[in-house]
Every structure is written in C-alpha cells, then in structure tokens.
Design a protein around this motif. Structure first.
Motif, PDB file in Angstrom:
ATOM      1  N   ASP A 164       7.909  25.519 -22.948  1.00 36.27           N
ATOM      2  CA  ASP A 164       6.783  25.262 -23.853  1.00 36.27           C
ATOM      3  C   ASP A 164       7.262  25.035 -25.285  1.00 36.27           C
ATOM      4  O   ASP A 164       6.748  24.153 -25.998  1.00 36.27           O
ATOM      5  CB  ASP A 164       5.795  26.429 -23.804  1.00 36.27           C
ATOM      6  N   ALA A 165       8.242  25.835 -25.721  1.00 32.49           N
ATOM      7  CA  ALA A 165       8.772  25.654 -27.077  1.00 32.49           C
ATOM      8  C   ALA A 165       9.468  24.305 -27.222  1.00 32.49           C
ATOM      9  O   ALA A 165       9.334  23.635 -28.258  1.00 32.49           O
ATOM     10  CB  ALA A 165       9.737  26.797 -27.421  1.00 32.49           C
ATOM     11  N   GLU A 166      10.198  23.887 -26.176  1.00 36.53           N
ATOM     12  CA  GLU A 166      10.846  22.583 -26.229  1.00 36.53           C
ATOM     13  C   GLU A 166       9.816  21.459 -26.286  1.00 36.53           C
ATOM     14  O   GLU A 166       9.984  20.476 -27.020  1.00 36.53           O
ATOM     15  CB  GLU A 166      11.754  22.408 -25.005  1.00 36.53           C
ATOM     16  N   HIS A 167       8.748  21.602 -25.520  1.00 38.86           N
ATOM     17  CA  HIS A 167       7.701  20.578 -25.530  1.00 38.86           C
ATOM     18  C   HIS A 167       7.028  20.484 -26.898  1.00 38.86           C
ATOM     19  O   HIS A 167       6.847  19.388 -27.443  1.00 38.86           O
ATOM     20  CB  HIS A 167       6.674  20.893 -24.447  1.00 38.86           C
ATOM     21  N   GLU A 168       6.673  21.642 -27.475  1.00 39.80           N
ATOM     22  CA  GLU A 168       6.036  21.629 -28.789  1.00 39.80           C
ATOM     23  C   GLU A 168       6.984  21.098 -29.858  1.00 39.80           C
ATOM     24  O   GLU A 168       6.559  20.358 -30.761  1.00 39.80           O
ATOM     25  CB  GLU A 168       5.562  23.038 -29.144  1.00 39.80           C
ATOM     26  N   LEU A 169       8.264  21.455 -29.766  1.00 37.73           N
ATOM     27  CA  LEU A 169       9.230  20.947 -30.743  1.00 37.73           C
ATOM     28  C   LEU A 169       9.405  19.441 -30.610  1.00 37.73           C
ATOM     29  O   LEU A 169       9.488  18.725 -31.619  1.00 37.73           O
ATOM     30  CB  LEU A 169      10.572  21.662 -30.560  1.00 37.73           C
ATOM     31  N   GLY A 170       9.436  18.933 -29.390  1.00 37.60           N
ATOM     32  CA  GLY A 170       9.543  17.487 -29.206  1.00 37.60           C
ATOM     33  C   GLY A 170       8.349  16.740 -29.780  1.00 37.60           C
ATOM     34  O   GLY A 170       8.507  15.678 -30.405  1.00 37.60           O
ATOM     35  N   ASP A 174       8.571  14.161 -32.906  1.00 38.40           N
ATOM     36  CA  ASP A 174       8.056  12.800 -32.761  1.00 38.40           C
ATOM     37  C   ASP A 174       7.012  12.485 -33.827  1.00 38.40           C
ATOM     38  O   ASP A 174       7.001  11.388 -34.395  1.00 38.40           O
ATOM     39  CB  ASP A 174       7.470  12.632 -31.359  1.00 38.40           C
ATOM     40  N   ARG A 175       6.128  13.443 -34.122  1.00 33.95           N
ATOM     41  CA  ARG A 175       5.134  13.220 -35.173  1.00 33.95           C
ATOM     42  C   ARG A 175       5.807  13.053 -36.534  1.00 33.95           C
ATOM     43  O   ARG A 175       5.391  12.222 -37.346  1.00 33.95           O
ATOM     44  CB  ARG A 175       4.159  14.388 -35.220  1.00 33.95           C
ATOM     45  N   LEU A 176       6.848  13.846 -36.764  1.00 29.61           N
ATOM     46  CA  LEU A 176       7.556  13.723 -38.043  1.00 29.61           C
ATOM     47  C   LEU A 176       8.261  12.381 -38.156  1.00 29.61           C
ATOM     48  O   LEU A 176       8.296  11.771 -39.232  1.00 29.61           O
ATOM     49  CB  LEU A 176       8.563  14.869 -38.183  1.00 29.61           C
ATOM     50  N   THR A 518       6.119   2.117 -37.028  1.00 29.13           N
ATOM     51  CA  THR A 518       5.615   1.768 -35.698  1.00 29.13           C
ATOM     52  C   THR A 518       4.756   0.515 -35.813  1.00 29.13           C
ATOM     53  O   THR A 518       4.335   0.126 -36.900  1.00 29.13           O
ATOM     54  CB  THR A 518       4.791   2.918 -35.096  1.00 29.13           C
ATOM     55  N   TRP A 519       4.488  -0.104 -34.664  1.00 29.51           N
ATOM     56  CA  TRP A 519       3.740  -1.357 -34.647  1.00 29.51           C
ATOM     57  C   TRP A 519       2.253  -1.086 -34.857  1.00 29.51           C
ATOM     58  O   TRP A 519       1.682  -0.182 -34.240  1.00 29.51           O
ATOM     59  CB  TRP A 519       3.953  -2.090 -33.317  1.00 29.51           C
TER      60      TRP A 519
END
Length: 711
Positions: A164-170, A174-176, A518-519
């Motif tokens: 879960d921590a890896e998913h939230e960090l990813g 990505d948002r950053l 991004t496009w």
C-alpha cells in the motif's frame, strides 16, 4: 540591502505561438511611466531565452523603448507556494522506508526463530549412551512452529502495508512529475524580470497609462495535429475539425491565452547574408565596425594607484571590477605580481564606461558608448606587497606598438610568476589592421569589465562574460525534455509532414495549457472539405472490398498528417491516419473492410504458338471478376488490376478489356505502371461481372526453356 529604483509592473500573458520546437510568448503590461523611465516587468518564466526578448510600445503615445534586458532576482518564496505535492511525496517516501524497515526486521526475526534447533551435548567416549530427551525436542519444535506461525501472520500484514505504501508513493511521484512547473522547485525562489528603459516620458504624462508589449522565446513546447471528421452517407461534404495535442514545460501556465500553431523552426536563422563589394583601384582601409570605439587615452594609468598601494590583506574598500550580477562571491586567488604597464594594444571590442575609482585609481578620460555593465560584486582578493611599477609608456609609444591599423609590434614584457603560483596565461597579440569584433563582443549588456587581477592586456577592458543566470541552463534542459514525449497514435511531427513549406493555424478561442509536460487537446477550428465515399478492391492481392473516404482540400491552407477520428452518421467508426493534404489536393483515407460487398476473381491461362513456323509463344490470360452489393444504398467500386509491362520491342502485350489506364496525377493516389481500373456503379442488392484479359506474344528467341509457365 539596496532598494530597486525601477518601478515594478505586472504583466499578463496574452498569446502564445507554438512552433515545432519551442514557443514565442507575448505579454501585455500597462502602467504610468515614471520620471526616470526605468520599469521592471515581472512575471517572466525561468526558462526564458535572454536573447529573444523584444519590447515595444503599443499605440502612438510618443514613448519608445531604448533598452531591454533580462535580470534574475532571488528571494524567499511566499507562504502560498504550491508545493503540497512535493511535501506529500516526501512524507510518503519516509512512510515507505519505515514500512520496508519493519518488514525487514520481521524477516530477521523469522530467520532467528527458524534457526532454533536442539543441539546434543558433547558425549564423553567413556560414558555410556544416554536416552534422548524426546519430550524436550518435541516441545521445542512446537514452540518454533507456533512462533513462526505468529511471525508469518504478522509478516503478511507488514507486506500488505508495504505494498500500500509503494502504491501511494507511486501515485504521489506520478502526480509530482505531472504537476505544473510554474511553482518554484527550490527553497530560494528565482524570478525573471525585464528591465526596460523608456524614453519620452513627458509625452506620456498627459495621456495617462502606456501599454507595452513584451515578446520572448521559451523552449519546452511541442505540438502535433489531430482531426475529427464527421460525415453522413450520401452527402458530398463533411466537417473536419482541426485539433492539436500540445505539451509544454516552459515553467509558466498558459491560462486563457490565444494559441497559434506553426510548423516553422523557431531556432532557424533569419539574418540576411552580407555581400561585400569588390573594388578595383587603390587599397582602401576597411571601415571600423559600428559600435566600436578606440580605448581612451591613459588606460594604462588606470591601475597605477592600485599597484602603488601594494598588496594588503582584506582591504574593505571598493569592490574590484570583473565581477557581475550572479557571480559567486567566493575566495579569489591572489593576483600575480604586477607587470610594467603595457602598451595600449589594439582593442577587439568596445571600450568600457568610466570605471569606479577603486584603490586610488584615476578616472578614465574619454567618451563612452552604449550602457556599461551594472552591478559589480564579489569578494576582495588578498594583497601582498609588490615592487613599485614603472611608469606607463606615452601614448605615442602605445600606438607605435599596436594601434588600430598598425602592424603588430613586439609583445609587452611579462611579469615573472609569483613563487608557488602558475604564470598568468599569455595574451595573444592582436592581428594587424582594424579590429573585427564578433556579435558577442558587440552585445553591450553581456560584456564584463576586467579587473586589476587580470593580465595587463585585459585590464580595464570589456569582454564577453558568463550567463547572468547560472540555473537557466538547468531550467532549459528540463524544459526541452518535452521533445522526447511519446507521440499519440498515428501522430506525425509537424516538420516531417509540412515539407519545405511552413504553415500557421490560429485557434478560434482561448485555451488553458498547464506546464506539466503532458499532452493537452486544443480545438483550433473547423475546415470545410469535400467528401465522397468510394470502395476499392484489388482482387489479385486480396478478395476484400475496402471502404474509403476521398477528401478534397479546397482551402488555401494545408492539412498536416495526423490521426483523424471518423464519425459516420453520428456513430464513431475508427481512428485512421490522415496523410498530408496540400491546398487543392485530393487524398484517400481508408475505413477498413466493407463486409456488405463481396468480390470474387478467377483467372484462366491458355498457352499456344503462332507464326509461320510456330516461332511465337502466345500466353492468353483471362480475368473474371464478380461483384455483389448487399448494402441498402448504391455504391461505386474501383477494381484495380495490373497487366505486365515490357521494355523489349519484340515482346508484345495486347489487352482485351474495358478497363482504363489512370493518367499521371489522376486520382487521390499514385499508380504504378501497368495499373488498370474498372469503375462500377452498383445499385442496392445488385451483382455484376467484369471480364478482361491480355495476350503476351514472345518470340521463340526470347523464350526461356521451361519458362513462361505462370498464372
């Protein structure tokens, strides 16, 4: 701290022209001209190209811009700086590291418990055999099993928490990465502004405000065309909406701006070549370049007081020349022992403005040109006690050694290197004749005044300096990474599809494009095109009929290659690749197989001989094609066949069919040699048969043994 004397004006981004690589931005600013005419326009992006800044006054207000330069300021970012995504990513990274540490510690405990096993004591050979404590062994095994079961259950929970921590960090990373770069990315915020000098302020005082226009280029913007085609069966026209996929990472958000798209190269040179005249007669001296002046008299005496004062330790007086805004104020190595005042060498660039009277130096006589470099600063070097310097040679001796147009004389004597220090770099002697300054040397805003620590040939003169903003190169590098974005499906770069011509497309409405790399899709406008539906089949290759749309461009603007979303009768059909369509051109777009139309093809070959002695081989090919229309509307089908071609005059090919050969340039595509076309109009539910053929007559001397057997 010093107060900025220039009045600050806020600017608004009005329009952007996106080129194949980079963009040209246009800002508008309004304000009342101050008495001194100095204005600082803020709000410029950090990736701005300093050499592309242009400023102009809109309207007939009697005010004109006499100087425009780019300056970078550093300051503390405001409390409302949008860095919440960055802080969230750091928090989740710490949480992920903590979860990973807990998982690793749990794995260590499991390995420790798993290593528990009974160890029998060392038996003395003289002692009799003892009975094994089976109960103790079994109790230890039960303890290990129970402990491992509890540890593994806890390990499952920790691994799930780590996932879960890896998913939230990813997600946060990505948002950053996709966030806008309009916000500062460091603890110290750097702002770029344009310092303008306005002339004619008195003429504008009665009129009130003055409107200025700022234009500058930025890297990190790309675009590719895209289309949406709406068509109804039976109609002879359609709606082709031109859209564009735009991506930019220029460091500023484009909010409510007018967008224009161009296929030209923003970095292409536009200056005209200079052709020098060739004259016959006596040799004439070459004219001095514009903007250059001979150094003033007494330049060698400028640092006499500095040399006579001797080298002192940390003298808190004036700041030495040679440092400019943005240079790091670090320790400067001590200068070498001063050499005798050199002769005045022919300058290779414009002379400097009057230098500050540092270390008791004399002011520079003579006029100035342009604008001198502003804002010197830095740390003072250490000074040691030098030997007294000899007096400078007179003006006449200086001109005898290296005046403009005079031959180069012997080099000036060099000062010996100080103990433990390397000798200063040798200054090359200038060539004979008038100076030939380069474009960088004539850029007055980019020149740096050399200080007393420089060699004798550079003291008190202007030379091209380093960039004003050391971090600008990093901002431009990050901005130019947008050019490596993967393209959407069927997309083509504008420079590849435009060919040798450049086109510009202006959007009908304002748009918002954030600086996130991004496009983003922008609607440009609607283009009227001619449409007709045709069906094409090549039964000799594949017995399938394909539906196509024939587009004709009757406008004066080209349509670039790109993806087109085809909608027929309000139903989305597919996304196809639209080829480049020049003004007045006709091209075909494939829509895929048409299941409602069937085609079959049969061939028959008969071989015989003819002639007086049967010395000619005759190959008679017969082609039979059948078409069936199962659609509810009449259709037009093109059946393509191909007959062989020959370059031998003895081999003859005779055709027997009602097909036609396409003319050069006829139709929406290029036809190879030997192509033959049947055009058939089929009513709804009708069938038809097409018969054709050709004979190939080959003389016996041209035939191959065992050859000519082909279908």
């Amino acid at each position: 701290m010093t107060v900025d004397p220039a009045q600050r004006w806020n600017s608004t981004l009005d329009s952007v022209v996106v080129y194949a690589q980079g963009a040209l931005c246009r800002r508008l600013v309004r304000g009342i001209v101050p008495p001194d005419g100095r204005v600082r326009v803020t709000g410029l992006p950090r990736s701005l190209d300093p050499g592309s800044l242009r400023a102009a006054v809109l309207g007939a207000s009697g005010v004109r811009v006499t100087e425009a330069r780019v300056e970078v300021e550093a300051g503390t970012p405001g409390t409302g700086s949008p860095d919440a995504l960055r802080r969230e990513a750091l928090r989740l990274r710490d949480a992920h590291a903590a979860a990973q540490g807990r998982r690793d510690r749990q794995l260590g405990l499991i390995e420790e418990v798993r290593a528990l096993h009974p160890v029998p004591p060392v038996r003395n050979p003289e002692d009799p055999h003892r009975r094994t404590a089976v109960d103790a062994w079994l109790e230890l095994a039960d303890f290990v099993d129970g402990r491992l079961a509890a540890l593994h259950a806890r390990l499952v929970e920790l691994e799930e928490a780590l996932r879960d921590a890896e998913h939230e960090l990813g997600i946060a990373v990505d948002r950053l990465a996709r966030a806008s770069t309009d916000a500062p990315s460091a603890h110290v915020e750097t702002t770029v502004s344009a310092l303008l000098t306005l002339d004619g302020a008195g003429a504008a005082e009665g009129d009130g405000e003055v409107e200025l226009e700022l234009e500058y280029g930025v890297p990190g913007a790309v675009w590719v065309p895209a289309y949406r085609l709406t068509h109804r069966q039976g109609d002879g026209d359609g709606r082709l909406v031109l859209r564009a996929s735009v991506a930019q990472r220029t460091g500023e958000d484009w909010t409510g701006v007018r967008i224009a798209l161009a296929t030209a190269d923003l970095r292409r040179r536009t200056d005209l070549p200079k052709l020098r005249s060739v004259r016959v007669g006596r040799r004439q001296p070459a004219p001095a370049p514009s903007g250059w002046r001979e150094p003033p008299a007494g330049l060698g005496d400028l640092f006499t007081g500095y040399e006579a004062a001797g080298r002192r330790r940390q003298v808190p007086t004036a700041v030495p020349a040679g440092l400019r805004v943005g240079s790091a104020a670090g320790p400067v190595p001590p200068p070498p022992p001063p050499a005798p005042a050199p002769a005045l060498a022919p300058p290779s660039m414009p002379s400097a403005a009057p230098a500050p009277q540092a270390y008791g130096a004399l002011p520079v006589p003579g006029g100035t040109y342009g604008a001198p470099p502003q804002g010197f600063g830095g740390a003072l070097p250490d000074f040691a006690q030098p030997a007294p310097a000899p007096p400078a040679p007179p003006r006449s001796a200086a001109r005898q050694r290296g005046g403009p147009g005079a031959p180069a004389g012997p080099p000036a004597p060099k000062a010996p290197a100080a103990p433990g220090r390397a000798a200063p770099p040798a200054v090359p002697e200038p060539a004979a004749g008038p100076p030939q300054p380069s474009g960088a040397e004539l850029d007055y805003a980019g020149l740096v005044l050399s200080g007393p620590e420089e060699p004798g040939g550079r003291r008190g003169r202007l030379f091209p300096g380093s960039p004003v903003d050391p971090a600008a190169a990093e901002h431009r590098r990050r901005a130019e990474a947008v050019g490596s974005l993967p393209l959407p499906g069927h997309a083509v770069r504008p420079r590849e599809s435009a060919g040798s011509f450049d086109h510009r497309f202006d959007a009908a409405a304002r748009a918002d494009i954030p600086s996130d790399g991004t496009w983003h899709t922008v609607t440009v406008g609607e283009i009227p095109v001619g449409l007709r539906t045709e069906y094409v089949c090549v039964p000799s290759v594949e017995q399938t009929v394909y539906a196509t749309l024939v587009l004709s461009n009757a406008t004066g603007q080209a349509l670039l290659a790109g993806p087109v979303e085809v909608t027929v009768d309000d139903d989305f059909l597919l996304t196809a690749a639209l080829p480049t369509l020049a003004p007045g051109g006709v091209r075909r777009v494939g829509l895929g197989p048409a299941e409602g139309i069937r085609v079959t093809r049969r061939t028959n070959l008969r071989e015989s001989t003819s002639g007086l002695r049967n010395n000619t081989t005759v190959l008679d090919h017969h082609v039979h094609v059948e078409l069936a229309n199962r659609l509810a509307a009449p259709v037009t089908v093109e059946v393509h066949e191909r007959v062989p071609v020959t370059s031998d005059p003895d081999v003859r090919i005779e055709e027997r069919a009602a097909w036609t050969a396409p003319e050069v340039g006829e139709g929406p595509e290029h036809h190879v040699s030997g192509t033959r076309i049947w055009r058939v109009d089929l009513p709804a539910g009708a069938t038809t048969a097409l018969d054709g053929g050709y004979e190939i007559r080959i003389p016996a001397g041209k035939a191959l043994v065992g050859g000519n057997r082909r279908s």
